[in-house]
Write a protein that holds these residues in place. Sequence first.
Motif, short mmCIF file in Angstrom:
data_model
loop_
_atom_site.label_atom_id
_atom_site.label_comp_id
_atom_site.label_asym_id
_atom_site.label_seq_id
_atom_site.Cartn_x
_atom_site.Cartn_y
_atom_site.Cartn_z
N MET A 215 42.56 49.04 45.92
CA MET A 215 41.65 48.05 45.36
C MET A 215 41.36 47.01 46.43
O MET A 215 42.28 46.47 47.04
N SER A 216 40.07 46.70 46.67
CA SER A 216 39.71 45.79 47.75
C SER A 216 38.62 44.84 47.27
O SER A 216 37.72 45.22 46.54
N ASP A 217 38.75 43.59 47.68
CA ASP A 217 37.77 42.59 47.32
C ASP A 217 37.51 41.69 48.52
O ASP A 217 38.40 41.40 49.31
N ARG A 218 36.23 41.23 48.65
CA ARG A 218 35.89 40.20 49.62
C ARG A 218 34.99 39.20 48.93
O ARG A 218 33.97 39.56 48.35
N ASP A 219 35.39 37.96 48.98
CA ASP A 219 34.59 36.92 48.35
C ASP A 219 34.87 35.61 49.05
O ASP A 219 36.02 35.31 49.40
N GLY A 220 33.82 34.81 49.26
CA GLY A 220 34.01 33.52 49.88
C GLY A 220 34.61 33.58 51.26
O GLY A 220 35.25 32.64 51.70
N GLY A 221 34.43 34.72 51.95
CA GLY A 221 35.00 34.84 53.28
C GLY A 221 36.42 35.36 53.31
O GLY A 221 37.00 35.54 54.37
N PRO B 59 39.35 38.72 36.88
CA PRO B 59 40.32 39.64 37.50
C PRO B 59 40.07 39.91 38.98
O PRO B 59 40.96 40.43 39.65
N ASP B 60 38.88 39.59 39.50
CA ASP B 60 38.64 39.83 40.91
C ASP B 60 38.92 38.60 41.77
O ASP B 60 38.66 38.61 42.97
N ASN B 61 39.47 37.54 41.19
CA ASN B 61 39.90 36.37 41.95
C ASN B 61 41.02 36.79 42.89
O ASN B 61 42.07 37.24 42.44
N PRO B 62 40.85 36.67 44.22
CA PRO B 62 41.87 37.18 45.15
C PRO B 62 43.21 36.46 45.03
O PRO B 62 44.26 37.07 45.26
N ALA B 63 43.20 35.18 44.68
CA ALA B 63 44.46 34.47 44.51
C ALA B 63 45.22 34.97 43.29
O ALA B 63 46.45 35.12 43.32
N LEU B 64 44.49 35.25 42.20
CA LEU B 64 45.15 35.83 41.02
C LEU B 64 45.72 37.20 41.35
O LEU B 64 46.84 37.53 40.96
N ARG B 65 44.96 37.99 42.07
CA ARG B 65 45.41 39.36 42.38
C ARG B 65 46.66 39.33 43.26
O ARG B 65 47.62 40.07 43.02
N LEU B 66 46.65 38.47 44.28
CA LEU B 66 47.83 38.40 45.16
C LEU B 66 49.02 37.81 44.41
O LEU B 66 50.15 38.32 44.52
N GLY B 67 48.79 36.76 43.63
CA GLY B 67 49.89 36.16 42.88
C GLY B 67 50.48 37.10 41.86
O GLY B 67 51.71 37.18 41.70
N VAL B 68 49.63 37.83 41.15
CA VAL B 68 50.12 38.81 40.17
C VAL B 68 50.87 39.93 40.87
O VAL B 68 51.92 40.40 40.39
N ALA C 216 49.69 44.70 50.33
CA ALA C 216 48.41 43.99 50.36
C ALA C 216 48.05 43.67 51.80
O ALA C 216 48.92 43.62 52.69
N ALA C 217 46.76 43.46 52.02
CA ALA C 217 46.26 42.94 53.29
C ALA C 217 45.34 41.78 52.97
O ALA C 217 44.51 41.87 52.07
N VAL C 218 45.53 40.67 53.69
CA VAL C 218 44.76 39.45 53.45
C VAL C 218 44.12 39.02 54.75
O VAL C 218 44.79 38.91 55.77
N ALA D 112 39.11 38.44 52.39
CA ALA D 112 39.22 39.85 52.07
C ALA D 112 40.64 40.14 51.59
O ALA D 112 41.60 39.71 52.22
N LEU D 113 40.77 40.83 50.48
CA LEU D 113 42.07 41.19 49.93
C LEU D 113 42.05 42.64 49.49
O LEU D 113 41.14 43.07 48.77
N SER D 114 43.04 43.39 49.93
CA SER D 114 43.21 44.76 49.49
C SER D 114 44.64 44.91 48.98
O SER D 114 45.58 44.48 49.66
N VAL D 115 44.82 45.47 47.78
CA VAL D 115 46.16 45.61 47.22
C VAL D 115 46.41 47.04 46.77
O VAL D 115 45.49 47.78 46.43
N ALA D 116 47.68 47.40 46.78
CA ALA D 116 48.14 48.67 46.19
C ALA D 116 49.33 48.34 45.31
O ALA D 116 50.17 47.50 45.67
#
Length: 528
Positions: free
Chosen positions: A1-7, A236-245, A324-326, A9-13
Amino acid sequence: MSDRDGGVALSVAVSDHDTFESVLRDTADAAVASGIFAEDGSLWGEAAQDEASERLGWTDAVARSRPLVAEIESLRHELRERGVDRIVLCGMGGSSLAPEVICAAYGVELVVLDSSHPSMVRSALIDLERTAVVVSSKSGGTVETDSQRRVFEQAFHDASIDPASRIVVVTDPGSPLEELATGNGYRVFQADPTVGGRYSALTAFGLVPSGLAGAPIATLLDEAAAVRDVLAADTPDNPALRLGVLLGVAARERADKLVLADVSGEGFGEWAEQLVAESTGKDGTGILPVVVASPTSPNFAPHTGDSVLVVSGDAERPDAPWSAAVAGPLGARFLLWETAIAVAGRILGIDPFDQPDVESAKQAARDRLGGGTKTPAPALSEDGIDVFGTSASSLAGAVDELLAQLTSEGYLAVQAYLDRWEHAGFASVRDQLAEHLGRPVTFGWGPRFLHSTGQYHKGGAPVGVFVQITDETAEDLPIPGRDFTLGQFIASQAEGDASVLRDHGRPVLRLHLHDTAAGLERLRSLLA
């Protein structure tokens, strides 16, 4: 799962996709992200509400800090006109780590003096004719920072330089340091009292030394401002929520070690390490941060099954069950991680704005300085190394005895109360130990990091074992106005930390080197 927003980029497994998605949806539905940025202290429970309500100012740091930019740049211009272009930062922990990262990221020089080791302090006392000193202490009573300030004041006086023209103070309003600085005519920047030290990257603590050194602090704030709305969104696509969860759910699933590889070269991992380490419950519940040099380092590749792997910087996400990659601009990453750790704390049921008990270690150090507690005699001495905290009859046997107490869920912490500039290469022993042991290994320069409190538990049982390294001061340095020296002070800190760790049931092996260079070579071969 990968997202980029506001500059960003977050990818999680994730290992347990259903649980991750369920907790992520619940967290978004509970308006946690918007609540954090609305400074709602009730998010972490009734017991944490009072503390949390007073520690959420960092969410608005971009707006609150903006007026500082012109003040800092004006002072920098004034100093440069007087030929003052070397900035030394005297600070500890959260007051020093963020400026170090900021200046490294933008390629400007900042001397970060975050130790009471006499060798390090003496090394910083050079080029005084072109030096200004930033003294940063939130409480205003940090003994390390106070000692550094006293030494620089005396050095400026001895060089016929008015300290008031060279010393800049960052502290909370009303602190003892503010009162002293105002009385001495020092320039004072008031910090935001609603922001804890480890969340202070985008406040005066991060901006004043960085801006005076020449970092583009307005750009840093712009980078954070660009993602603020994204991080405050209850989606759910908020990168901080995804990394924190990710971090919270993994820790609940027994993957409670965060192995962080920083590929940016700016030292971001060490800042994140302190943020995670201090955001731990009083009972030790939390996430153990382990910073490694690269994605090919031991503990990252290969990794242990009880860890989450995160790459910080422009790199691919590792192939691991929890990972994850940030990536993104520095200001954005500061705010992302601060928000994510607050989210993880809520999932784990802890107050991320509290911190482990460090006062007991400080009191133990004071007791030793005051003569109230005697230093124990070494259990044995070998090869110029005094060994404390062992029943073994040899140095090698003492190391074996300690490592035999390392469990299959445990970790080893190496704490070096040494001159980190002169002996920087010794930090590579972390990789050697991690490869040999196959367990997470942390390495920290004492008293720079909070790891010395050793608070991490699993199910109420201590899981950390500790090696503490101190050395004989070749040339001590007195502290003006104090009845103890820097050498005596750092020794008392180390001894105090070791005694508190033992009081908490942690195995501690303390090794005191009479010849530092020779002793480190001996330890490197022995530990490896």
